[in-house]
Design a protein around this motif. Structure first.
Motif, short mmCIF file in Angstrom:
data_model
loop_
_atom_site.label_atom_id
_atom_site.label_comp_id
_atom_site.label_asym_id
_atom_site.label_seq_id
_atom_site.Cartn_x
_atom_site.Cartn_y
_atom_site.Cartn_z
N THR A 58 -15.06 3.60 -9.54
CA THR A 58 -13.62 3.24 -9.65
C THR A 58 -13.47 1.96 -10.66
O THR A 58 -14.12 1.03 -10.28
N SER A 59 -12.93 2.26 -11.63
CA SER A 59 -12.72 0.99 -12.65
C SER A 59 -11.33 0.65 -12.27
O SER A 59 -10.69 0.62 -11.15
N SER A 60 -10.42 0.33 -13.41
CA SER A 60 -9.24 -0.14 -13.17
C SER A 60 -8.34 0.05 -14.30
O SER A 60 -8.93 0.11 -15.62
N ILE A 61 -7.09 0.31 -14.29
CA ILE A 61 -6.30 0.34 -15.58
C ILE A 61 -6.19 -1.05 -16.30
O ILE A 61 -5.88 -1.10 -17.63
N GLY A 62 -6.45 -2.09 -15.40
CA GLY A 62 -6.85 -3.39 -15.98
C GLY A 62 -8.03 -3.75 -17.02
O GLY A 62 -8.09 -4.52 -17.93
N SER A 63 -8.85 -2.55 -17.09
CA SER A 63 -9.96 -2.41 -17.86
C SER A 63 -9.64 -1.88 -19.42
O SER A 63 -10.44 -2.10 -20.24
N GLY A 89 -10.69 -7.87 -15.40
CA GLY A 89 -10.50 -6.95 -16.31
C GLY A 89 -11.87 -6.73 -17.16
O GLY A 89 -12.06 -5.65 -17.67
N ALA A 90 -12.44 -7.94 -17.46
CA ALA A 90 -13.93 -7.82 -18.12
C ALA A 90 -14.93 -6.94 -17.71
O ALA A 90 -15.62 -6.23 -18.26
N MET A 91 -15.06 -7.31 -16.20
CA MET A 91 -16.17 -6.64 -15.61
C MET A 91 -15.81 -5.28 -15.53
O MET A 91 -16.74 -4.32 -15.42
N LYS A 92 -14.57 -4.69 -15.27
CA LYS A 92 -13.95 -3.41 -15.17
C LYS A 92 -14.16 -2.58 -16.50
O LYS A 92 -14.90 -1.47 -16.48
N ARG A 93 -14.02 -3.35 -17.61
CA ARG A 93 -14.37 -2.83 -18.54
C ARG A 93 -15.80 -2.60 -18.94
O ARG A 93 -16.54 -1.59 -19.57
N ALA A 94 -16.83 -3.45 -18.55
CA ALA A 94 -18.11 -3.22 -18.65
C ALA A 94 -18.40 -2.16 -17.83
O ALA A 94 -19.55 -1.50 -18.04
N GLY A 106 -4.08 2.83 -11.74
CA GLY A 106 -3.04 1.86 -11.93
C GLY A 106 -2.71 1.35 -10.65
O GLY A 106 -3.50 1.20 -9.59
N GLY A 107 -1.29 0.81 -10.48
CA GLY A 107 -1.19 0.33 -9.28
C GLY A 107 -1.33 1.25 -8.04
O GLY A 107 -0.86 2.18 -7.78
N THR A 108 -1.95 0.90 -6.86
CA THR A 108 -2.08 1.96 -5.80
C THR A 108 -1.96 1.10 -4.49
O THR A 108 -2.33 -0.05 -4.29
N ASP A 130 -2.99 6.89 -13.31
CA ASP A 130 -1.94 5.77 -13.09
C ASP A 130 -0.32 6.22 -13.16
O ASP A 130 0.47 5.04 -13.47
N GLY A 131 -0.16 7.30 -13.10
CA GLY A 131 1.31 7.50 -13.29
C GLY A 131 1.89 7.50 -14.58
O GLY A 131 2.93 7.18 -14.78
N GLY A 132 0.73 7.42 -15.52
CA GLY A 132 1.24 7.15 -16.99
C GLY A 132 1.39 5.93 -17.32
O GLY A 132 1.94 5.49 -18.70
#
Length: 264
Positions: free
Chosen positions: A154-159, A170-175, A200-202, A259-261
């Motif tokens: 599980t990463s994040s849209i923030g990545s 965001g940096a660690m999720k991109r990594a 995205g937002g959950t 992320d619902g787009g």
């Protein structure tokens, strides 16, 4: 045992029937939703988190419904604890077919890059990056001995874009996205598929806590989502279930948006 080649077996059953799946961060949110969903799809689930009281409640619920579930204590900041959790899966079932590495923490201090504390950066590195690195290696080692498997992180849209509010997160999720892709290539010959999700937002407890400290976050997230709402935790878990199943047998190295787009 997981078979990563397409199957022509039409035996009735759930999406994950016959599979042993480890879920980290399973005490609440997406992880708890995944525990219930994967069990309903036929998996024997091993739930891992620090809050073992919450895990025991979910395990009892799954067993009452006829499912197979166990709980194990896990501290993502403790690499030995992560390895012990994977060892416990082997003790219980003798193999591991799927792993949903979902546990994580949000950045404590919301704010720009130049005000992010060293403590926040270190926690983000330990829990949202190094823990996944450790878990994937331990999981892959067990899968390699028992015929392969599938891992979902599980990463994040923030990545996927600039993240001024949560720069360390965001940096660690991109990594995490990077090592997910690298692991997919590295372990493909072992029959191990590795993919990631960028929700995205959950509407999780974590989001509710963020709303309490930063009112308006939920409304803003919904407004920024083309589908007009935040995801339910089960909707993210559904994507993970498919990626862990043999129906995704040709999917590896993918970072899949849920992320619902919002990231389109």
């Amino acid at each position: 045992m997981t078979d990563n080649t397409p199957s022509t077996d039409n035996t009735p059953g759930g999406l994950l029937t016959g599979k042993v799946v480890l879920i980290t961060g399973a005490s609440r949110g997406i992880g708890a939703a995944a525990a219930r969903l994967f069990a309903s799809e036929g998996a024997a689930v091993v739930l891992a988190a620090r809050n073992t009281t919450a895990l025991d409640i979910i395990v009892t619920e799954i067993r009452a419904g006829g499912g197979v579930a166990d709980a194990v204590a896990l501290d993502l900041a403790d690499r030995a604890s992560i390895r012990a959790a994977v060892d416990r899966v082997e003790q219980l079932h003798g193999r591991l077919d799927g792993a949903f590495n979902n546990g994580g923490v949000v950045q404590r201090q919301v704010g720009p890059l130049d005000t992010t504390s060293d403590e926040d950066i270190e926690e983000q590195f330990a829990v949202n990056f190094l823990a996944h690195w450790t878990a994937m290696n331990a999981e892959a080692a067990l899968m390699r001995r028992t015929g392969g498997g599938a891992i979902v992180n599980t990463s994040s849209i923030g990545s996927r874009r600039a993240n001024p509010a949560l720069p360390a997160y965001g940096a660690m999720k991109r990594a995490l996205n990077s090592i997910t892709e690298t692991a997919a290539v590295t372990w493909a010959s072992d029959g191990i598929r590795v993919n990631g999700l960028t929700p995205g937002g959950t509407l999780t407890e974590m989001m509710q806590e963020w709303e309490a400290t930063s009112p308006g976050v939920i409304e803003a997230s919904s407004a920024a989502t083309p589908l007009g709402r935040m995801a339910e935790p089960r909707e993210v878990a559904e994507a993970a279930a498919w990626l862990l199943s043999d129906r995704a047998s040709m999917v590896t190295g993918a970072i899949v948006p849920v992320d619902g787009g919002a990231g389109a």
